[in-house]
Design a protein around this motif. Structure first.
Motif, PDB file in Angstrom:
ATOM      1  N   PHE A  23       0.835  -1.181   0.000  1.00 12.82           N
ATOM      2  CA  PHE A  23       0.000   0.000   0.000  1.00 12.82           C
ATOM      3  C   PHE A  23       0.876   1.240   0.000  1.00 12.82           C
ATOM      4  CE2 PHE A  23      -2.584  -3.058   2.673  1.00 12.82           C
ATOM      5  CZ  PHE A  23      -3.385  -3.455   1.625  1.00 12.82           C
ATOM      6  N   MET A  24       0.530   2.197  -0.878  1.00 12.92           N
ATOM      7  CA  MET A  24       1.286   3.432  -0.943  1.00 12.92           C
ATOM      8  C   MET A  24       0.813   4.439   0.097  1.00 12.92           C
ATOM      9  SD  MET A  24       3.553   2.942  -3.194  1.00 12.92           S
ATOM     10  CE  MET A  24       4.166   4.599  -3.415  1.00 12.92           C
ATOM     11  N   GLN A  25      -0.378   4.221   0.651  1.00 12.46           N
ATOM     12  CA  GLN A  25      -0.938   5.131   1.629  1.00 12.46           C
ATOM     13  C   GLN A  25      -1.209   4.395   2.943  1.00 12.46           C
ATOM     14  OE1 GLN A  25      -4.510   6.557  -0.275  1.00 12.46           O
ATOM     15  NE2 GLN A  25      -3.463   8.329  -1.151  1.00 12.46           N
ATOM     16  N   PRO A  26      -1.284   5.141   4.040  1.00 12.05           N
ATOM     17  CA  PRO A  26      -1.709   4.515   5.294  1.00 12.05           C
ATOM     18  C   PRO A  26      -3.105   3.924   5.158  1.00 12.05           C
ATOM     19  CG  PRO A  26      -0.755   6.670   5.717  1.00 12.05           C
ATOM     20  CD  PRO A  26      -0.925   6.560   4.227  1.00 12.05           C
ATOM     21  N   ARG A  27      -3.369   2.865   5.880  1.00 11.61           N
ATOM     22  CA  ARG A  27      -4.691   2.254   5.942  1.00 11.61           C
ATOM     23  C   ARG A  27      -5.363   2.622   7.254  1.00 11.61           C
ATOM     24  NH1 ARG A  27      -6.972  -1.428   1.785  1.00 11.61           N
ATOM     25  NH2 ARG A  27      -5.809  -0.515   0.073  1.00 11.61           N
ATOM     26  N   ILE A  28      -6.686   2.560   7.276  1.00 16.03           N
ATOM     27  CA  ILE A  28      -7.457   2.998   8.434  1.00 16.03           C
ATOM     28  C   ILE A  28      -8.075   1.802   9.140  1.00 16.03           C
ATOM     29  CG2 ILE A  28      -9.402   4.388   9.229  1.00 16.03           C
ATOM     30  CD1 ILE A  28      -8.988   6.180   6.805  1.00 16.03           C
ATOM     31  N   SER A  29      -7.911   1.783  10.444  1.00 17.01           N
ATOM     32  CA  SER A  29      -8.514   0.763  11.280  1.00 17.01           C
ATOM     33  C   SER A  29      -9.454   1.424  12.277  1.00 17.01           C
ATOM     34  CB  SER A  29      -7.414  -0.011  12.018  1.00 17.01           C
ATOM     35  OG  SER A  29      -7.958  -1.008  12.849  1.00 17.01           O
ATOM     36  N   THR A 280      -0.685  19.138  10.069  1.00 20.11           N
ATOM     37  CA  THR A 280       0.747  19.101  10.349  1.00 20.11           C
ATOM     38  C   THR A 280       1.190  17.689  10.720  1.00 20.11           C
ATOM     39  OG1 THR A 280       0.692  21.399  11.095  1.00 20.11           O
ATOM     40  CG2 THR A 280       2.597  20.085  11.759  1.00 20.11           C
ATOM     41  N   ILE A 281       0.388  16.979  11.483  1.00 19.94           N
ATOM     42  CA  ILE A 281       0.722  15.589  11.844  1.00 19.94           C
ATOM     43  C   ILE A 281       0.915  14.749  10.587  1.00 19.94           C
ATOM     44  CG2 ILE A 281      -0.229  13.462  12.824  1.00 19.94           C
ATOM     45  CD1 ILE A 281      -1.531  15.246  15.004  1.00 19.94           C
ATOM     46  N   PHE A 282      -0.036  14.823   9.673  1.00 27.90           N
ATOM     47  CA  PHE A 282       0.061  14.008   8.459  1.00 27.90           C
ATOM     48  C   PHE A 282       1.174  14.496   7.539  1.00 27.90           C
ATOM     49  CE2 PHE A 282      -4.598  12.353   8.583  1.00 27.90           C
ATOM     50  CZ  PHE A 282      -4.220  11.451   9.568  1.00 27.90           C
ATOM     51  N   ARG A 283       1.425  15.790   7.553  1.00 25.18           N
ATOM     52  CA  ARG A 283       2.526  16.311   6.732  1.00 25.18           C
ATOM     53  C   ARG A 283       3.859  15.753   7.221  1.00 25.18           C
ATOM     54  NH1 ARG A 283       1.762  21.480   7.697  1.00 25.18           N
ATOM     55  NH2 ARG A 283      -0.026  21.484   6.291  1.00 25.18           N
ATOM     56  N   ILE A 284       4.041  15.713   8.523  1.00 17.66           N
ATOM     57  CA  ILE A 284       5.287  15.161   9.088  1.00 17.66           C
ATOM     58  C   ILE A 284       5.400  13.672   8.770  1.00 17.66           C
ATOM     59  CG2 ILE A 284       6.517  14.646  11.233  1.00 17.66           C
ATOM     60  CD1 ILE A 284       5.286  17.234  12.386  1.00 17.66           C
ATOM     61  N   LEU A 285       4.316  12.934   8.946  1.00 21.74           N
ATOM     62  CA  LEU A 285       4.345  11.493   8.665  1.00 21.74           C
ATOM     63  C   LEU A 285       4.621  11.234   7.183  1.00 21.74           C
ATOM     64  CD1 LEU A 285       1.363  10.252  10.864  1.00 21.74           C
ATOM     65  CD2 LEU A 285       3.791   9.819  11.256  1.00 21.74           C
ATOM     66  N   ALA A 286       4.006  12.020   6.317  1.00 22.72           N
ATOM     67  CA  ALA A 286       4.232  11.839   4.877  1.00 22.72           C
ATOM     68  C   ALA A 286       5.679  12.132   4.506  1.00 22.72           C
ATOM     69  CB  ALA A 286       3.281  12.738   4.081  1.00 22.72           C
ATOM     70  N   LEU A 313     -10.469  11.202   8.250  1.00 26.64           N
ATOM     71  CA  LEU A 313      -9.177  10.560   7.997  1.00 26.64           C
ATOM     72  C   LEU A 313      -9.017  10.202   6.530  1.00 26.64           C
ATOM     73  CD1 LEU A 313      -8.696   8.198  11.081  1.00 26.64           C
ATOM     74  CD2 LEU A 313      -7.654  10.430  10.654  1.00 26.64           C
ATOM     75  N   ARG A 314     -10.079   9.705   5.897  1.00 24.62           N
ATOM     76  CA  ARG A 314     -10.018   9.380   4.462  1.00 24.62           C
ATOM     77  C   ARG A 314      -9.601  10.616   3.662  1.00 24.62           C
ATOM     78  NH1 ARG A 314      -9.438   4.164   3.690  1.00 24.62           N
ATOM     79  NH2 ARG A 314     -11.194   2.894   4.382  1.00 24.62           N
ATOM     80  N   ARG A 315     -10.228  11.753   3.945  1.00 23.86           N
ATOM     81  CA  ARG A 315      -9.932  12.962   3.195  1.00 23.86           C
ATOM     82  C   ARG A 315      -8.491  13.395   3.403  1.00 23.86           C
ATOM     83  NH1 ARG A 315     -14.869  14.539   5.479  1.00 23.86           N
ATOM     84  NH2 ARG A 315     -13.830  16.020   6.876  1.00 23.86           N
ATOM     85  N   LYS A 316      -8.036  13.352   4.646  1.00 21.72           N
ATOM     86  CA  LYS A 316      -6.691  13.840   4.946  1.00 21.72           C
ATOM     87  C   LYS A 316      -5.614  12.910   4.410  1.00 21.72           C
ATOM     88  CE  LYS A 316      -7.733  17.724   6.581  1.00 21.72           C
ATOM     89  NZ  LYS A 316      -7.307  18.951   5.833  1.00 21.72           N
ATOM     90  N   ILE A 317      -5.857  11.618   4.443  1.00 17.13           N
ATOM     91  CA  ILE A 317      -4.894  10.686   3.875  1.00 17.13           C
ATOM     92  C   ILE A 317      -4.774  10.915   2.376  1.00 17.13           C
ATOM     93  CG2 ILE A 317      -4.529   8.252   3.305  1.00 17.13           C
ATOM     94  CD1 ILE A 317      -5.558   7.587   6.121  1.00 17.13           C
ATOM     95  N   ALA A 318      -5.914  11.098   1.699  1.00 16.76           N
ATOM     96  CA  ALA A 318      -5.887  11.363   0.254  1.00 16.76           C
ATOM     97  C   ALA A 318      -5.154  12.666  -0.056  1.00 16.76           C
ATOM     98  CB  ALA A 318      -7.314  11.440  -0.297  1.00 16.76           C
ATOM     99  N   GLU A 319      -5.284  13.632   0.840  1.00 15.37           N
ATOM    100  CA  GLU A 319      -4.661  14.945   0.630  1.00 15.37           C
ATOM    101  C   GLU A 319      -3.156  14.915   0.855  1.00 15.37           C
ATOM    102  OE1 GLU A 319      -4.831  19.369   2.746  1.00 15.37           O
ATOM    103  OE2 GLU A 319      -6.539  17.998   2.932  1.00 15.37           O
ATOM    104  N   HIS A 320      -2.721  14.232   1.895  1.00 18.04           N
ATOM    105  CA  HIS A 320      -1.317  14.301   2.299  1.00 18.04           C
ATOM    106  C   HIS A 320      -0.450  13.129   1.824  1.00 18.04           C
ATOM    107  CE1 HIS A 320      -1.623  17.866   4.842  1.00 18.04           C
ATOM    108  NE2 HIS A 320      -2.786  17.401   5.258  1.00 18.04           N
ATOM    109  N   PHE A 321      -1.075  12.017   1.447  1.00 18.04           N
ATOM    110  CA  PHE A 321      -0.294  10.841   1.064  1.00 18.04           C
ATOM    111  C   PHE A 321      -0.557  10.445  -0.381  1.00 18.04           C
ATOM    112  CE2 PHE A 321      -0.772  10.676   5.643  1.00 18.04           C
ATOM    113  CZ  PHE A 321       0.475  10.316   6.089  1.00 18.04           C
TER     114      PHE A 321
END
Length: 322
Positions: A23-29, A280-286, A313-321
């Motif tokens: 997977f190229m992006q984080p997955r959600i649980s 910012t959290i997702f930007r750092i992780l990406a 979370l779906r929206r932010k993952i799509a945006e940052h990853f």
């Protein structure tokens, strides 16, 4: 951006290993914090199977489990749990466990290690290769000094790393506040103790950090500052949010030890609308090529809020990853 491979192999299935997906992006649980007492409390009113079935309404790729959800660790029972998860089209990427490695009683620490070896095996059985088994430091017993406690925790975790390596499971130590069934808060709750503990363990493939930004707030620390220190060691993440009651400030909630604890004026709500800066959290992780799992730890105000949090979370993952 590099990807992380997850092997979807479950012994309770037909015996044939499922394919490994990258997977190229984080997955959600999803994790049902709202039902913790009902499923795992001393007088349970709900089963893990009922939660698994109810979770079908949620837009999640996986279901995080808590070892207290299980009525048994016998293979047949665990396989029935695994089959129920698979029937929803999901997997178990994370197992939430609460070992107490700071207990002053050496025999109690040994029992905690032995129990966690079992739970590593459970993680592999239900989650397959690459699944994360949470570890904690332990309770903040008043009689345990900082260096003594760190020494005990490091000793216990280093006993577990070869087992995790054997099963290809990852140990994720969480910046935690307090297991709901503990007497004392987390030994390594504060950032300085947590960072000292993490840095004392050199293993990076089968040990890392389960990052929880809300727990950093509860600890009286800055979630972004903590993340910048450990971003390259994050192996999984809990996502939730906290809100201040009207007319309340964080400074007013601080206790003598600098933490906030579970103050009634620090409330749960829809993720992304509270104190945590998820952009910012997702930007750092990406920036650190994170492709692990993000588990929504929510639902304290109902399943509707959990669904809204998952959509966020779906929206932010799509945006940052992307």
């Amino acid at each position: 951006m590099r990807s992380r491979a997850f092997a979807l192999t479950h012994p309770h299935s037909s015996g044939t290993a499922l394919p490994t997906y990258s997977f190229m992006q984080p997955r959600i649980s999803a994790f049902p914090k709202c039902y913790l007492e009902q499923i795992a409390g001393p007088q349970p009113t709900m089963t893990v199977f009922e939660w698994i079935e109810q979770s079908r309404q949620l837009d999640a790729d996986g279901l995080e489990m808590y070892d207290g959800f299980f009525r048994s660790l016998e293979p047949a029972y665990l396989d029935s749990v695994g089959a129920a998860i698979e029937a929803t089209g999901r997997r178990m990427p994370m197992l939430c466990c609460s070992p107490d490695f700071t207990n002053p009683d050496a025999d109690a620490r040994k029992r905690a290690v032995d129990k966690h070896i079992q739970l590593i095996e459970v993680t592999k059985r239900l989650g397959g290769a690459g699944a994360v088994c949470r570890v904690l430091s332990g309770q903040r017993y008043p009689e345990v000094a900082r260096q003594q406690g760190i020494g005990w925790v490091v000793e216990c975790i280093e006993q577990l790393i070869p087992i995790a390596r054997e099963h290809d499971v990852i140990l994720g130590i969480e910046n935690h506040y307090k297991d709901g069934f503990w007497k004392y808060p987390e030994f390594a709750q504060k950032q300085d103790v947590f960072l000292e503990l993490v840095s004392a363990i050199s293993e990076r493939k089968h040990f890392g950090v389960q990052y929880d930004p809300s727990n950093a707030i509860v600890a009286g620390d800055d979630p972004l500052d903590l993340l910048r220190h450990i971003a390259d060691r994050v192996v999984s993440m809990h996502a939730s949010d906290r809100f201040l009651a009207e007319g309340t400030t964080l400074a007013e909630l601080k206790q003598n030890d600098g933490t906030l604890g579970y103050s009634p004026n620090l409330r749960h709500g829809v993720t992304g609308r509270g104190l945590n800066d998820y952009d910012t959290i997702f930007r750092i992780l990406a920036q650190h090529h994170y492709t692990g799992w993000i588990s929504i730890e929510d639902g304290m105000n109902g399943m509707g809020e959990m669904a809204e949090s998952l959509a966020f979370l779906r929206r932010k993952i799509a945006e940052h990853f992307a």
